[in-house]
Design a protein around this motif. Structure first.
Motif, PDB file in Angstrom:
ATOM      1  N   LYS A   1      69.940  27.921-126.209  1.00 19.35           N
ATOM      2  CA  LYS A   1      68.482  28.002-126.359  1.00 19.35           C
ATOM      3  C   LYS A   1      68.003  29.457-126.404  1.00 19.35           C
ATOM      4  O   LYS A   1      67.140  29.800-127.211  1.00 19.35           O
ATOM      5  N   GLU A   2      68.560  30.296-125.525  1.00 22.10           N
ATOM      6  CA  GLU A   2      68.169  31.716-125.496  1.00 22.10           C
ATOM      7  C   GLU A   2      68.450  32.398-126.817  1.00 22.10           C
ATOM      8  O   GLU A   2      67.696  33.264-127.255  1.00 22.10           O
ATOM      9  N   ARG A   3      69.550  32.046-127.454  1.00 21.87           N
ATOM     10  CA  ARG A   3      69.981  32.707-128.694  1.00 21.87           C
ATOM     11  C   ARG A   3      69.461  32.022-129.954  1.00 21.87           C
ATOM     12  O   ARG A   3      69.717  32.478-131.061  1.00 21.87           O
TER      13      ARG A   3
ATOM     14  N   LYS B   1      71.897  26.702-121.861  1.00 23.46           N
ATOM     15  CA  LYS B   1      70.982  27.818-121.603  1.00 23.46           C
ATOM     16  C   LYS B   1      71.163  28.923-122.650  1.00 23.46           C
ATOM     17  O   LYS B   1      70.194  29.408-123.238  1.00 23.46           O
TER      18      LYS B   1
END
Length: 72
Positions: free
Chosen positions: A10-12, A7
């Motif tokens: 992907k966010e970063r 998670k």
């Protein structure tokens, strides 16, 4: 599956290639380790945490248990 790591990755915008280059392995190796096919070595986990997610706890990042929360 290392859901917390995936998670955050992907966010970063951290790619599997970014992690693979840092560890000097193939991106498929990193993918296999995140998905649970194989495990990260302790030193690999430390390198990833220090370079990409220094504010997160190792146990949180590399836990297979999604109920573990980031310490405050």
């Amino acid at each position: 599956m290392l859901n917390n790591l995936e998670k955050l990755r992907k966010e970063r915008g951290v790619t599997l290639v970014d992690m693979a280059d840092l560890l000097h392995v193939r991106y498929q190796t990193v993918s296999d380790k995140i998905s649970g096919v194989s495990d990260f070595k302790f030193q690999e986990a430390v390198i990833i945490q220090r370079n990409f997610f220094p504010e997160f706890d190792l146990v949180y990042l590399f836990s297979k248990d999604s109920t573990i929360k980031q310490p405050t």
